[in-house]
Design a protein around this motif. Structure first.
Motif, PDB file in Angstrom:
ATOM      1  N   PRO C 134       0.819  -1.230   0.000  1.00 40.75           N
ATOM      2  CA  PRO C 134       0.000   0.000   0.000  1.00 40.75           C
ATOM      3  C   PRO C 134       0.838   1.258   0.000  1.00 40.75           C
ATOM      4  CG  PRO C 134      -0.188  -1.217   2.085  1.00 40.75           C
ATOM      5  CD  PRO C 134       0.504  -2.128   1.117  1.00 40.75           C
ATOM      6  N   SER C 135       1.920   1.249   0.758  1.00 43.99           N
ATOM      7  CA  SER C 135       2.739   2.448   0.853  1.00 43.99           C
ATOM      8  C   SER C 135       3.445   2.707  -0.471  1.00 43.99           C
ATOM      9  CB  SER C 135       3.755   2.268   1.989  1.00 43.99           C
ATOM     10  OG  SER C 135       4.304   3.510   2.343  1.00 43.99           O
ATOM     11  N   GLY C 136       4.018   1.650  -1.031  1.00 49.24           N
ATOM     12  CA  GLY C 136       4.734   1.811  -2.287  1.00 49.24           C
ATOM     13  C   GLY C 136       3.808   2.218  -3.415  1.00 49.24           C
ATOM     14  N   LEU C 137       2.656   1.561  -3.475  1.00 46.56           N
ATOM     15  CA  LEU C 137       1.717   1.902  -4.552  1.00 46.56           C
ATOM     16  C   LEU C 137       1.202   3.323  -4.392  1.00 46.56           C
ATOM     17  CD1 LEU C 137      -0.230  -1.471  -4.892  1.00 46.56           C
ATOM     18  CD2 LEU C 137       1.426  -0.493  -6.512  1.00 46.56           C
ATOM     19  N   SER C 138       0.987   3.707  -3.148  1.00 48.27           N
ATOM     20  CA  SER C 138       0.509   5.075  -2.882  1.00 48.27           C
ATOM     21  C   SER C 138       1.554   6.075  -3.347  1.00 48.27           C
ATOM     22  CB  SER C 138       0.221   5.231  -1.382  1.00 48.27           C
ATOM     23  OG  SER C 138       0.065   6.590  -1.047  1.00 48.27           O
ATOM     24  N   ALA C 139       2.825   5.796  -2.998  1.00 46.77           N
ATOM     25  CA  ALA C 139       3.895   6.707  -3.405  1.00 46.77           C
ATOM     26  C   ALA C 139       3.993   6.755  -4.925  1.00 46.77           C
ATOM     27  CB  ALA C 139       5.221   6.268  -2.788  1.00 46.77           C
ATOM     28  N   ALA C 140       3.907   5.578  -5.538  1.00 50.69           N
ATOM     29  CA  ALA C 140       4.006   5.517  -6.999  1.00 50.69           C
ATOM     30  C   ALA C 140       2.894   6.334  -7.645  1.00 50.69           C
ATOM     31  CB  ALA C 140       3.935   4.059  -7.447  1.00 50.69           C
ATOM     32  N   TYR C 141       1.707   6.164  -7.112  1.00 47.36           N
ATOM     33  CA  TYR C 141       0.535   6.879  -7.620  1.00 47.36           C
ATOM     34  C   TYR C 141       0.731   8.389  -7.529  1.00 47.36           C
ATOM     35  CZ  TYR C 141      -4.231   8.778  -7.155  1.00 47.36           C
ATOM     36  OH  TYR C 141      -5.367   9.526  -7.262  1.00 47.36           O
ATOM     37  N   HIS C 142       1.106   8.866  -6.350  1.00 50.35           N
ATOM     38  CA  HIS C 142       1.254  10.310  -6.154  1.00 50.35           C
ATOM     39  C   HIS C 142       2.422  10.871  -6.962  1.00 50.35           C
ATOM     40  CE1 HIS C 142      -1.904  11.025  -3.258  1.00 50.35           C
ATOM     41  NE2 HIS C 142      -1.539   9.904  -2.613  1.00 50.35           N
ATOM     42  N   ARG C 206      22.107   1.686 -11.911  1.00 46.97           N
ATOM     43  CA  ARG C 206      22.002   0.933 -13.150  1.00 46.97           C
ATOM     44  C   ARG C 206      20.887   1.475 -14.048  1.00 46.97           C
ATOM     45  NH1 ARG C 206      21.561  -3.920 -10.930  1.00 46.97           N
ATOM     46  NH2 ARG C 206      19.327  -4.195 -11.273  1.00 46.97           N
ATOM     47  N   GLU C 207      19.734   1.791 -13.417  1.00 48.95           N
ATOM     48  CA  GLU C 207      18.584   2.150 -14.260  1.00 48.95           C
ATOM     49  C   GLU C 207      18.333   3.667 -14.277  1.00 48.95           C
ATOM     50  OE1 GLU C 207      15.167  -0.251 -14.047  1.00 48.95           O
ATOM     51  OE2 GLU C 207      16.291  -2.094 -13.572  1.00 48.95           O
ATOM     52  N   GLY C 208      19.219   4.388 -13.633  1.00 47.00           N
ATOM     53  CA  GLY C 208      19.143   5.855 -13.749  1.00 47.00           C
ATOM     54  C   GLY C 208      17.989   6.473 -12.969  1.00 47.00           C
ATOM     55  N   PHE C 209      17.661   5.870 -11.841  1.00 41.36           N
ATOM     56  CA  PHE C 209      16.631   6.485 -11.003  1.00 41.36           C
ATOM     57  C   PHE C 209      17.199   7.681 -10.263  1.00 41.36           C
ATOM     58  CE2 PHE C 209      14.964   2.088 -11.348  1.00 41.36           C
ATOM     59  CZ  PHE C 209      13.712   2.396 -11.884  1.00 41.36           C
ATOM     60  N   ASP C 210      16.362   8.660 -10.055  1.00 41.30           N
ATOM     61  CA  ASP C 210      16.800   9.868  -9.356  1.00 41.30           C
ATOM     62  C   ASP C 210      16.546   9.781  -7.859  1.00 41.30           C
ATOM     63  OD1 ASP C 210      17.522  11.569 -11.732  1.00 41.30           O
ATOM     64  OD2 ASP C 210      15.436  11.019 -12.227  1.00 41.30           O
ATOM     65  N   ALA C 211      15.639   8.889  -7.485  1.00 48.23           N
ATOM     66  CA  ALA C 211      15.353   8.721  -6.061  1.00 48.23           C
ATOM     67  C   ALA C 211      14.667   7.383  -5.885  1.00 48.23           C
ATOM     68  CB  ALA C 211      14.437   9.833  -5.546  1.00 48.23           C
ATOM     69  N   ALA C 212      14.618   6.953  -4.624  1.00 46.26           N
ATOM     70  CA  ALA C 212      13.947   5.681  -4.351  1.00 46.26           C
ATOM     71  C   ALA C 212      13.073   5.807  -3.115  1.00 46.26           C
ATOM     72  CB  ALA C 212      14.977   4.568  -4.148  1.00 46.26           C
ATOM     73  N   PHE C 213      11.992   5.067  -3.182  1.00 40.49           N
ATOM     74  CA  PHE C 213      11.158   4.960  -1.994  1.00 40.49           C
ATOM     75  C   PHE C 213      11.090   3.486  -1.649  1.00 40.49           C
ATOM     76  CE2 PHE C 213       6.831   4.469  -0.105  1.00 40.49           C
ATOM     77  CZ  PHE C 213       7.125   5.082   1.108  1.00 40.49           C
ATOM     78  N   ALA C 412       5.714  10.730   1.423  1.00 40.01           N
ATOM     79  CA  ALA C 412       7.010  10.500   0.807  1.00 40.01           C
ATOM     80  C   ALA C 412       7.031  11.060  -0.606  1.00 40.01           C
ATOM     81  CB  ALA C 412       7.327   9.010   0.807  1.00 40.01           C
ATOM     82  N   ALA C 413       5.935  10.845  -1.327  1.00 40.15           N
ATOM     83  CA  ALA C 413       5.865  11.319  -2.703  1.00 40.15           C
ATOM     84  C   ALA C 413       6.068  12.829  -2.745  1.00 40.15           C
ATOM     85  CB  ALA C 413       4.524  10.931  -3.314  1.00 40.15           C
ATOM     86  N   ARG C 414       5.427  13.534  -1.824  1.00 36.58           N
ATOM     87  CA  ARG C 414       5.539  14.992  -1.825  1.00 36.58           C
ATOM     88  C   ARG C 414       6.962  15.427  -1.488  1.00 36.58           C
ATOM     89  NH1 ARG C 414      -0.338  16.547   0.716  1.00 36.58           N
ATOM     90  NH2 ARG C 414      -1.474  16.005  -1.179  1.00 36.58           N
ATOM     91  N   ASN C 415       7.573  14.687  -0.577  1.00 37.57           N
ATOM     92  CA  ASN C 415       8.946  15.033  -0.208  1.00 37.57           C
ATOM     93  C   ASN C 415       9.943  14.665  -1.314  1.00 37.57           C
ATOM     94  OD1 ASN C 415       9.154  16.241   2.601  1.00 37.57           O
ATOM     95  ND2 ASN C 415       7.753  14.531   2.957  1.00 37.57           N
TER      96      ASN C 415
END
Lengths: 418, 352, 556, 201
Positions: C134-142, C206-213, C412-415
């Motif tokens: 739920p937390s990850g999907l919520s962050a992904a969504y936002h 490796r995949e060039g992400f700028d941030a991670a949750f 987290a998404a907002r931050n």
């Protein structure tokens, strides 16, 4: 002395159609006159001797003789005039009648009607004021409210009572001010005598449809009866005074117009009777003038240079007219049916003021209080004493001095704590 | 509102959803059709008495007058003439050169409003303007005391007048003196809170609504500024009837009652909820309806927020008088069956 | 008309008299924080969506929910609704049945296929989310709504995390989970399943992400050492629930299954056991009222035939039975052993004593700190000690509920968004609470809570069908309308009506558009005070049902 | 000027009699004035009313102190009040009684006035007979007309018609006629018929 009766026998057959003049009760005559003026709201509370007037009017409304009129029986005189105030403010021609205590009971509304400039006409069947309770005629009631801002007219006869009512509605509505027609209780209201009533058509021509100066109307709303403070109250009162002075100008004009229309000389400020060359002039109001005129005729026959002024308009008080009418007299006698205890005759006081710039003495005769008969002989006796310069400043006609003196003695002998 | 929402509302109209979060108790309700909201909710209300009047802060009478007259104006399509007795309402609304009234309005005297209104009604009838309706209004002094005879006469003749008594339980205009509507024990300027029986005498009371009923007039009701829907409904009911009608409206006076200015409606509500001021309707002399108490409170809850009753609580508690006042409330509750179990939404829905 | 001087006046002329000068206090419209909103861990604007729902504007209401929470249908079922616990209506009659209305809206959205439009504007930034709970999907969504490209990497075979593996189907049908996750995917979120992540920094690189949750949850069951001849008869609750969800066929756990623990998970597993046709006995060391599980779970479990042994601790297991020690509650509310023992027949023991975080994936990340039980330390912005790596959900210090996790995702998404944009994230200032004392509840009609339909008893003992039914539209509307709108104007017109000085103005619709939600409230009052005439009596404030007017002293 | 004073008791129609007398005179083309004694009359209380009749307009309002005619509708008043005070030397007195003036103790007044100026008529009995009620006022007026000649019966009948509804007016006119006839009979020196139709003229 009485003249022997010399009656003419009836001439020809008695006419069985209604003659132009009629022999009817004063109250009936007044009621019919009021009816001819087509009032739209009449309200009344019974009090002797006004009762017959409103009884007649209620019957006229019930029978349909007086159409398009509401007759409201109320629970007091205060309510009677209040209903008239409401009706008048709403644009209806409103009428009521009362007497004596009734006038006092409505006193607050009397001032209110004039303050709001509502053209109500009221008949006052003059009667004494108690205590002691007394149902008979005098002018104490009218005098009590003489300063209420109404026009006060006094009728000498029932014919004049009729005519004054016709003139009162005209005056009231032209100036937007209430008018009181004073008619001596019993003496006029209950007397059967000859009167002539004009036709409805003639009255309709004389008195146009009521066009209120101000009216309560949702289409053009106004606030009536505002609270007025020190900053403007004097101006309101002054304007009321001005309006009364205008009435003083308008009353003789209306009287003249009335004469031209109906062929009768009635109303106006005052009338004179045999004042030409009169040294003594008697001034009075109301029905007593008939007896005074008889007395004057009698005294004139005996060479007494005496005349009379019949005062019709008492408020506004016609100082100038009174002064003019009395100008050539060497003395004035005011016969009045009222007494202001501790002061004297209120009418005499007004007349004295009217003559303030002259040296003409004013003698006050208090007569007819509480319905005490005023015999012609007593008046003649007073006038003769006046001719002989024997009249005191104030005279109480036919006072029972023995009773008075007895009471005074008893009074003086009483002290508290004994 | 989108299409779907409209469909929903249609569904609702045809079905059993009658409840709104604020029921019919608030002034307006955005979920109600406009014609089911109170007159006061509408910008189109007539504001029979408009802004700029000089009533005290939190004046119940100013509020009650606007409530009642605006409702009457709606019922009569704006064709109302008002007659006003002397009193606070008159004085604070019409000091020259300003008037707060927006309808034709007449003030004559303290004690004659009912009669003046009778006269206006008679004139209108005679002038063929019977579509214009007449409302007379006065405070409790002008109604239950000095104007009582005129009122009774107006009733007895069944004149076509709606008389509104704004009852603030005393002569507030002249500085809070006692009237015949002042409740027992209340402190006024003429019933000071001193002596062995402080405050107003414990008389037998003068229940003018019931006296009005004894005249058998077509309509009598009591109302309160605390229940606007009820008040407007009663005024509207009254306006459907010809003849003499009487509505006695409780309008608290912060100055005279010694309440904070924002408590005007609250204290009126407590008067009703305690049973001291029952709300009812009567037709032709018979009670036809009463408003059940929603949330019953002891009279103390009502009394203790008013300084005119402070002496009942301080310095010592006056249990005897408190019980006697509670007995008055209990009597009302019994007489008008105020604690019956049909209160709340059902009764109000019926009313709406 | 020829009006006499002074005594007759032109109507309405008092408008020239500005009585506002009398005022010593002025009424001011305020927006307050409704307790439901404040209590919502997902930060839902509950009052706002109830406001729309009560007007029948269900789509608008649903859109309001999904601004904060992408899972209305799931929330309406599985959230323990702290909003209702704090609901002011609870002090009046009964709390508004908020979750039921939410479920109604969520179900309606699924049924009618409502979707969410994503922002057209893309940031060009990529964010990795570890864990499709739920937390990850919520962050992904936002994050997606904020314009970022998001990839969710999940170790398991299905997304949903504890929504799917922790909550039994009879409380949360899987079709609902699938539908609401599908909507997130439809937004453009990539979910990669069956991909355990071992080295996050490497993956980022490796995949060039700028941030991670990181939101991997807490899946390690806590254990206590209970002597038993066959350790295979001792299971953990979370594992059983997962097995129920993923297993090909239902495992035969035992004939009489003893569940040890008093939390929601204990009851979930006990009730699931009942549905498998076995007896379930809950053993808990304290009393019923001390159970951490929600009361409705206990009562529903009792209805379904779950047996309870309160004030007992398990001491050992024999294979046929377990031995428990009777406990007593001390004055501090904690249980103490009495030294008395008894035996409870049972052939399996499920431990439901809580979970720990599996921290091994974090150990390799420089700067990330965690406590002994694995809970990861994060800052106020939810960032771990490693720059650009954020964490949330059950793995950070908090109450472990779905809704809290969803809230973490949003926060987290907002931050992360702020971090990516290089600007600080400043949360909105929360207005003061709309407490019950501020309300004038007289104006609210008496209306009891709507009861949701419940599945018949026999089917609750044999199937995983959903126990609690939804509201129909009529009931949902009724329930929405029970909302008191605490602290925020709901346009009842009371202020407009009760002002003795007619000093309240209704604003035209155009002005009403300006209604701000700057204070976190759904809308401001579409009214204004006419200070020319307002005398400051305060009746408007006193009679405002929802406490949305405040009296403020005038500066004199 | 011819002045009439009418005495009686409340309920006997004293005031109405004065009014009718004035209306009758008016019908004859004369001037007239009628007024009551302005009391708060109650049934049975002594009441007086006045009427002046004249060829010329009447102005005076004083009560009638020296009447030319006195009508006494109730003989029990004779010795209670000075009913005949101020009566002119040529005056008339008509008393409602079936007895003779002498037997009523009116000898003193009989001596003062010319012959035939003091009479009695049984007006109450006539009224009872003709109207059905013991209200003697109209019968007294009929007798007074016959006695004085100051008004005609025809004019009286017209006045009565004006005042009363038709049926009542006709009965009253019958009473007036009967009384008129009775007095005429007396004047003619003929015995008055005891009762009945023969009174009709």
């Amino acid at each position: 002395m009485k003249t022997p009766i010399q009656l003419t026998p009836p001439k020809g057959p008695v006419e069985l159609t209604l003659p132009k003049a009629r022999q009817i009760e004063g109250s009936r005559a007044i009621a019919e006159a009021v009816g001819l003026c087509r009032p739209q709201v009449i309200c009344a509370y019974p009090i002797t001797p006004q009762t017959h007037i409103v009884e007649e009017l209620s019957a006229m409304v019930k029978t349909g003789e007086l159409m398009d009129c509401e007759f409201i029986n109320v629970e007091s005189e205060f309510a009677a005039l209040s209903v008239a105030i409401g009706a008048s403010a709403a644009g209806a021609r409103a009428y009521t009648a009362t007497s004596s205590q009734g006038l006092l009971y409505m006193a607050e509304a009397v001032y209110n009607a004039s303050g709001m400039q509502l053209p109500i006409v009221m008949t006052l069947g003059n009667r004494a004021i108690g205590a002691p309770i007394n149902i008979w005629n005098d002018h104490s009631d009218a005098m009590a409210l003489r300063d209420a801002g109404w026009v006060l007219l006094f009728a000498e006869t029932n014919q004049e009572a009729i005519d004054l009512h016709l003139q009162a509605f005209r005056l009231a509505e032209e100036l937007s001010t209430p008018v009181m027609v004073c008619v001596d209780g019993f003496i006029l209201t209950h007397a059967y005598e000859e009167v002539e009533l004009p036709t409805p058509e003639a009255v309709d021509r004389w008195l146009p449809k009521f066009q209120p100066r101000q009216v309560l109307d949702p289409a053009e709303p106004i606030t009536m009866g505002a609270l007025v403070g020190p900053e403007s109250f004097s101006e309101v009162r002054y304007l009321a005074h001005r309006k009364q002075l205008r009435a003083l100008e308008r009353i003789p004009e209306l009287s003249a117009e009335f004469n031209a229309t109906f062929g009768r000389n009635s109303g106006g400020i005052l009338r004179t009777y045999k004042t030409e060359g009169a040294e003594t002039i008697v001034l009075a109001m109301g029905s007593i003038n008939g007896t005074i005129e008889d007395a004057i005729d009698e005294l004139r026959r005996n060479g007494h240079a005496i005349g009379a002024v019949i005062l019709t308009t008492f408020r506004p008080f016609p100082y100038a007219s009174v002064a003019a009418a009395l100008k050539n007299a060497s003395q004035a006698i005011v016969v009045e049916k009222s007494l202001t205890a501790g002061m004297g005759g209120p009418l005499a006081a007004d007349v004295t003021l009217a003559l303030a710039n002259t040296s003409t003495p004013v003698y006050s005769v208090i007569a007819g209080l509480g319905g005490r008969p005023i015999p012609q002989a007593s008046l003649e006796s007073i006038f003769e004493r006046a001719r002989d310069r024997e009249l005191p400043e104030t005279t109480f006609l036919d006072l029972h001095w023995d009773a008075v003196n007895q009471a005074i003695t008893k009074e003086l002998s009483w002290t508290p704590h004994t | 509102m989108n299409v779907e929402a409209k469909e929903t509302m249609n569904v609702e109209a045809g079905q059993k959803i009658k409840f709104y979060q604020t029921g019919t108790l608030t002034v307006g309700n955005r979920l109600l059709d406009e014609d089911l909201r109170t007159v006061q909710a509408s910008e189109e209300r007539s504001n029979a008495i408009t802004s700029g009047h000089r009533a005290c802060q939190g004046c119940g009478e100013a509020l009650g007058a606007r409530y009642a007259l605006d409702a009457a104006m709606r019922a009569a399509n704006g064709k109302i003439i008002a007659v006003n007795a002397t009193g606070c309402l008159e004085v604070f609304s019409t000091p020259y050169p300003e008037t707060s009234w927006t309808l034709p309005w007449l003030h004559s005297l303290f004690g004659n409003a009912a009669s003046v209104a009778s006269g206006v009604a008679a004139a209108l009838r005679r002038l063929g303007k019977a579509d214009i309706r007449v409302v007379a209004q006065g405070g409790d002094g002008g109604t239950t005391d000095i104007g009582f005879a005129c009122l009774s006469g107006m009733f007895e003749r069944n004149d076509d007048v709606l008389y509104l008594c704004y009852d603030n339980q005393g002569y507030m205009n002249t500085g809070v003196q006692r009237s015949s509507a002042t409740p027992p024990t209340a402190r006024t300027a003429t019933t000071p809170a001193v002596g062995t029986a402080p405050g107003n005498i414990f008389g037998t009371g003068k229940d003018v609504p019931r006296i009005a009923m004894a005249h058998g007039i077509p309509y009598v009701a009591t109302a309160s500024v605390a229940d606007l829907h009820d008040l407007e409904r009663k005024v509207t009911n009254a306006m459907q009837v010809r003849g003499a009608r009487y509505i006695h409206i409780l309008v608290p006076c912060p100055l005279g009652w010694g309440t904070v200015t924002n408590a005007t409606i609250r204290v009126a509500r407590l008067a009703t909820e305690s049973g001291l001021f029952p709300l009812f309707e009567a037709e032709h002399g018979e009670i036809v309806a009463s408003s059940p108490i929603r949330r019953a409170v002891p009279v103390e809850d009502y009394l203790k927020i008013q300084s005119r009753f402070a002496h009942l609580f301080r310095p010592t508690r006056d249990d005897a008088h408190l019980a006697a006042l509670q007995a008055i409330a209990d009597k009302n509750i019994q007489r008008y069956n105020l604690l019956r179990n049909d209160h709340g939404n059902d009764a109000r829905k019926e009313a709406a | 008309m020829n009006k006499p001087f002074a005594t007759t006046l032109d109507v309405g002329s008092s408008l020239a008299n500005h009585t506002g000068s009398w005022r010593t206090e002025r009424p001011v419209y305020v927006d307050r924080m409704p307790p439901c909103n404040q209590a919502c861990p997902a930060g839902e604007n509950t009052q706002d969506w109830l406001y729309h729902a009560e007007e029948g504007n269900y789509r608008t209401a649903w859109e309001s929910i999904v601004r904060d929470n992408p899972f209305p249908a799931i929330m309406g079922r599985a959230c323990y609704h702290p909003c209702e616990t704090s609901c002011n209506r609870g002090s009046l009659d009964a709390a508004v049945n908020i979750h039921a209305v939410e479920r109604f809206l969520g179900d309606r959205a699924i049924a009618l296929g409502w979707n969410i439009a994503s922002s057209e504007e893309r940031s060009g930034k990529k964010v990795l989310v570890v864990g499709a709970g739920p937390s990850g999907l919520s962050a992904a969504y936002h994050l997606t709504l904020l314009g970022h490209e998001v990839t969710v990497v999940e170790a398991g075979a299905a997304p949903g995390g504890m929504m799917r593996f922790g909550i039994p189907a009879y409380r949360l049908p899987r079709t609902i989970i699938d539908a609401e996750i599908a909507r997130i995917v439809a937004l453009g979120v990539t979910i990669r399943l069956n991909e355990p992540v071992e080295d996050i920094p490497a993956l980022l690189e490796r995949e060039g992400f700028d941030a991670a949750f990181v939101a991997i949850g807490a899946h390690l069951a806590k254990r206590v050492d209970i002597p038993a001849p066959d350790a295979g008869k001792i299971l953990d609750a979370i594992g059983v629930l997962r097995e129920l969800e993923t297993g090909e066929s239902m495992p035969r756990i035992g004939r009489r299954v003893i569940v040890y623990g008093g939390g929601n998970t204990a009851l979930d597993v006990a009730r699931s056991v009942r549905r498998l046709g076995e007896e379930a006995i809950v053993v808990y060391r304290r009393t019923r009222d001390k159970m951490p599980a929600h009361e409705f779970e206990v009562s529903e479990a009792l209805e379904e035939g779950v047996q309870f042994h309160w004030l007992r601790t398990v001491t050992h297991m024999t294979g046929e039975s377990i031995t428990v020690e009777k406990m007593t509650l001390g004055p501090d509310g904690f249980p103490r052993g009495t030294g008395e023992y008894e035996t409870i027949e049972g052939d399996a023991l499920i431990l439901a004593l809580g979970q720990n975080v599996d921290t091994h994936v974090l150990d390799s990340i420089p700067g990330v700190e965690h406590s002994a039980d694995g809970v990861v330390k994060v800052g106020p912005n939810m960032m771990t000690g490693h720059k650009g790596i954020f964490a949330g959900g059950d793995m950070v210090p908090s109450e472990r509920t779905l809704t809290v996790a969803i809230g973490h995702g949003k926060k987290a998404a907002r931050n992360i968004d702020a971090y990516l944009r290089g600007i600080p994230y400043v949360p909105k200032v929360k207005p003061a609470l709309a407490s019950f004392e501020r309300l004038n509840t007289w104006y609210y009609s008496d209306a009891g809570k709507t009861v949701q339909p419940v599945l018949e008893d026999v089917r609750r003992r044999s199937t995983f069908e959903e126990v609690v039914g939804g509201l129909d539209e009529t009931n949902a509307l009724f329930e929405a309308r029970r909302c008191l709108s605490c602290g925020n104007c709901f346009e009842c017109d009371n202020c407009f009506g009760v002002c003795p000085d007619n000093a309240v103005i209704k604003l035209p619709d155009s002005a009403a558009i300006e209604r701000s939600d700057s204070a976190g409230s759904p809308h401001s009052a579409p009214f204004a005070i006419d200070y020319d005439y307002c005398k400051g009596c305060g009746v408007c404030a006193a009679e405002c049902p929802c406490g949305a007017i405040e009296m403020v002293p005038e500066e004199i | 000027m011819f002045q009439v004073r009418i005495h009686g008791r409340g309920g006997q129609g004293v005031v109405t009699a004065a009014e009718l007398l004035s209306m009758t005179a008016f019908t004859e083309g004369l001037h007239a004035q009628a007024f009551p004694s302005f009391g708060s009359e109650r049934m049975g209380a002594p009441v007086a009313a006045f009427c002046r009749i004249s060829n010329t307009p009447i102005r005076t309002r004083e009560p009638i102190a020296d009447p030319d005619g006195v009508i006494v509708q109730d003989p029990t008043l004779i010795h209670l009040f000075d009913l005949f005070g101020g009566l002119s030397k040529e005056g008339f007195v008509l008393v409602n009684s079936s007895r003779t003036p002498e037997s009523l103790g009116l000898s003193a007044i009989l001596e003062k006035l010319p012959t035939g100026h003091v009479r009695t008529i049984p007006a109450t009995e006539i009224a009872r007979e003709k109207i059905g009620r013991p209200i003697p006022n109209i019968a007294m007026l009929g007798g007074f007309a016959a006695m004085t000649g100051i008004i005609t019966l025809k004019a009286l009948a017209w006045a009565i018609h004006t005042k009363f509804p038709k049926a009542l007016a006709e009965k009253n006119i019958e009473a007036a006629q009967a009384a008129f006839a009775a007095v005429q009979h007396a004047i003619a020196g003929e015995p008055i018929a005891a009762r009945g139709e023969e009174l009709m003229v």
